[in-house]
Motif scaffolding. Structure first.
Motif, PDB file in Angstrom:
ATOM      1  N   PRO A  73      -4.476  -6.459 -15.065  1.00 49.71           N
ATOM      2  CA  PRO A  73      -4.662  -5.042 -14.728  1.00 49.71           C
ATOM      3  C   PRO A  73      -4.482  -4.122 -15.933  1.00 49.71           C
ATOM      4  CG  PRO A  73      -2.472  -5.735 -14.102  1.00 49.71           C
ATOM      5  CD  PRO A  73      -3.182  -6.973 -14.576  1.00 49.71           C
ATOM      6  N   GLU A  74      -5.121  -2.967 -15.842  1.00 50.59           N
ATOM      7  CA  GLU A  74      -4.919  -1.919 -16.854  1.00 50.59           C
ATOM      8  C   GLU A  74      -3.676  -1.102 -16.521  1.00 50.59           C
ATOM      9  OE1 GLU A  74      -7.316   1.867 -18.889  1.00 50.59           O
ATOM     10  OE2 GLU A  74      -8.245   0.703 -17.290  1.00 50.59           O
ATOM     11  N   TYR A  75      -3.439  -0.891 -15.215  1.00 47.63           N
ATOM     12  CA  TYR A  75      -2.299  -0.106 -14.741  1.00 47.63           C
ATOM     13  C   TYR A  75      -1.538  -0.905 -13.689  1.00 47.63           C
ATOM     14  CZ  TYR A  75      -4.838   3.905 -16.700  1.00 47.63           C
ATOM     15  OH  TYR A  75      -5.510   4.759 -17.525  1.00 47.63           O
ATOM     16  N   ILE A  76      -0.224  -0.750 -13.685  1.00 43.86           N
ATOM     17  CA  ILE A  76       0.629  -1.300 -12.629  1.00 43.86           C
ATOM     18  C   ILE A  76       1.597  -0.216 -12.196  1.00 43.86           C
ATOM     19  CG2 ILE A  76       2.441  -2.942 -12.024  1.00 43.86           C
ATOM     20  CD1 ILE A  76       1.289  -4.912 -13.967  1.00 43.86           C
ATOM     21  N   VAL A  77       1.692  -0.022 -10.886  1.00 46.62           N
ATOM     22  CA  VAL A  77       2.728   0.842 -10.313  1.00 46.62           C
ATOM     23  C   VAL A  77       3.494   0.008  -9.301  1.00 46.62           C
ATOM     24  CG1 VAL A  77       3.246   2.961  -9.052  1.00 46.62           C
ATOM     25  CG2 VAL A  77       1.266   2.886 -10.600  1.00 46.62           C
ATOM     26  N   ASP A  78       4.784  -0.177  -9.520  1.00 45.54           N
ATOM     27  CA  ASP A  78       5.592  -0.891  -8.538  1.00 45.54           C
ATOM     28  C   ASP A  78       6.525   0.074  -7.829  1.00 45.54           C
ATOM     29  OD1 ASP A  78       8.586  -1.159  -9.349  1.00 45.54           O
ATOM     30  OD2 ASP A  78       7.591  -1.707 -11.217  1.00 45.54           O
ATOM     31  N   LEU A  79       6.820  -0.236  -6.581  1.00 46.97           N
ATOM     32  CA  LEU A  79       7.755   0.552  -5.776  1.00 46.97           C
ATOM     33  C   LEU A  79       8.807  -0.379  -5.214  1.00 46.97           C
ATOM     34  CD1 LEU A  79       4.579   1.396  -4.883  1.00 46.97           C
ATOM     35  CD2 LEU A  79       5.831   3.318  -3.919  1.00 46.97           C
ATOM     36  N   ALA A  80      10.075   0.018  -5.305  1.00 45.54           N
ATOM     37  CA  ALA A  80      11.141  -0.837  -4.800  1.00 45.54           C
ATOM     38  C   ALA A  80      12.366   0.001  -4.455  1.00 45.54           C
ATOM     39  CB  ALA A  80      11.517  -1.892  -5.846  1.00 45.54           C
ATOM     40  N   THR A  81      13.030  -0.391  -3.380  1.00 42.80           N
ATOM     41  CA  THR A  81      14.340   0.198  -3.060  1.00 42.80           C
ATOM     42  C   THR A  81      15.360  -0.561  -3.905  1.00 42.80           C
ATOM     43  OG1 THR A  81      14.524  -1.321  -1.189  1.00 42.80           O
ATOM     44  CG2 THR A  81      13.691   0.876  -0.716  1.00 42.80           C
ATOM     45  N   LEU A  82      15.360  -0.284  -5.210  1.00 42.47           N
ATOM     46  CA  LEU A  82      15.986  -1.206  -6.148  1.00 42.47           C
ATOM     47  C   LEU A  82      17.464  -0.958  -6.405  1.00 42.47           C
ATOM     48  CD1 LEU A  82      14.790  -3.662  -7.604  1.00 42.47           C
ATOM     49  CD2 LEU A  82      14.698  -2.279  -9.673  1.00 42.47           C
ATOM     50  N   THR A  83      17.899   0.300  -6.501  1.00 43.54           N
ATOM     51  CA  THR A  83      19.287   0.535  -6.911  1.00 43.54           C
ATOM     52  C   THR A  83      19.971   1.631  -6.098  1.00 43.54           C
ATOM     53  OG1 THR A  83      18.788   2.236  -8.594  1.00 43.54           O
ATOM     54  CG2 THR A  83      18.642  -0.078  -9.281  1.00 43.54           C
ATOM     55  N   GLY A  84      21.241   1.399  -5.816  1.00 45.98           N
ATOM     56  CA  GLY A  84      22.057   2.465  -5.247  1.00 45.98           C
ATOM     57  C   GLY A  84      22.298   3.570  -6.249  1.00 45.98           C
ATOM     58  N   ALA A  85      22.198   3.253  -7.527  1.00 44.74           N
ATOM     59  CA  ALA A  85      22.439   4.241  -8.577  1.00 44.74           C
ATOM     60  C   ALA A  85      21.442   5.388  -8.525  1.00 44.74           C
ATOM     61  CB  ALA A  85      22.398   3.565  -9.948  1.00 44.74           C
ATOM     62  N   ILE A  86      20.220   5.122  -8.078  1.00 44.64           N
ATOM     63  CA  ILE A  86      19.236   6.197  -8.005  1.00 44.64           C
ATOM     64  C   ILE A  86      19.604   7.189  -6.911  1.00 44.64           C
ATOM     65  CG2 ILE A  86      17.547   5.288  -6.336  1.00 44.64           C
ATOM     66  CD1 ILE A  86      16.732   6.827  -9.773  1.00 44.64           C
TER      67      ILE A  86
END
Length: 208
Positions: A73-86
């Motif tokens: 791919p030319e572009y990648i956008v990932d989404l994740a409920t990754l951290t409590g810090a955010i």
């Protein structure tokens, strides 16, 4: 991701977009990983596991590597409920945005404003990268007490190939409406990012 793909299909968007979901089970077991384990990612890079609760990024890094190998791919956008810090940083009002491309970050930020899924950009730099270096593996899966969302993004960034424009959206604080005050959906999961990604593709990547 599924919602964004469905939205594009529903309006027959003329854009080449691939959606990838890393679906795994996460249950206790005698063979579960332990603090101190070293695991080898799909990319071949090794990871020292210091916190077994930071397991989502181990799945996501393989998904990122796989999609690059499969689709280039030319572009990648990932989404994740990754951290409590955010959540500590932004509460439930904005999602955190991390990107190696100012162009991509600006387009996503604008799409967020237009769609009602707002983003706030955080830094990425080699100074933070040092926090996840490991003496016995290529990297650690956590970086310590400070800058938890940033070091998680730095971790993912190590799996992005040179030349690929990438953005990571940490949606842990905005994925759920616990009070039932969201005007577009009932109490519970809000589908944050569906409108954002739909707007993003519509504005920049569709052919007439």
């Amino acid at each position: 991701v599924a919602g964004a793909m469905k939205a594009r299909a529903g309006r027959k968007a003329k854009a080449y977009v691939v959606g990838v979901c890393g679906l795994v089970e996460n249950m206790p077991d005698g063979n579960a990983q332990r603090p101190g384990d070293i695991v080898t990612s799909m990319s071949g890079q090794t990871i020292e596991v210091l916190n077994t609760d930071a397991e989502g990024r181990l799945v996501l890094c393989d998904a990122l590597h796989w999609v690059q190998e499969k689709y280039n791919p030319e572009y990648i956008v990932d989404l994740a409920t990754l951290t409590g810090a955010i959540i500590v940083s932004l509460g439930s009002e904005y999602a955190g945005l991390f990107s190696n491309s100012d162009e991509l970050a600006d387009k996503l930020t604008a799409a967020g404003k237009a769609s009602g899924d707002p983003l706030w950009r955080f830094p990425l730099s080699k100074a933070y990268d040092k926090m996840i270096d490991s003496p016995i593996a290529d990297m650690k899966n956590i970086g310590g007490k400070g800058a938890g969302s940033i070091t998680a993004a730095q971790f993912l960034g190590r799996f992005i190939k040179d030349g690929v424009k990438w953005a990571h959206l940490d949606i842990a604080g905005v994925a759920w409406d616990k009070k039932g005050t969201n005007p577009i959906c009932p109490k519970g999961a809000v589908g944050f990012g569906v409108r954002l990604l739909n707007q993003f593709v519509k504005d920049h990547y569709e052919s007439n």
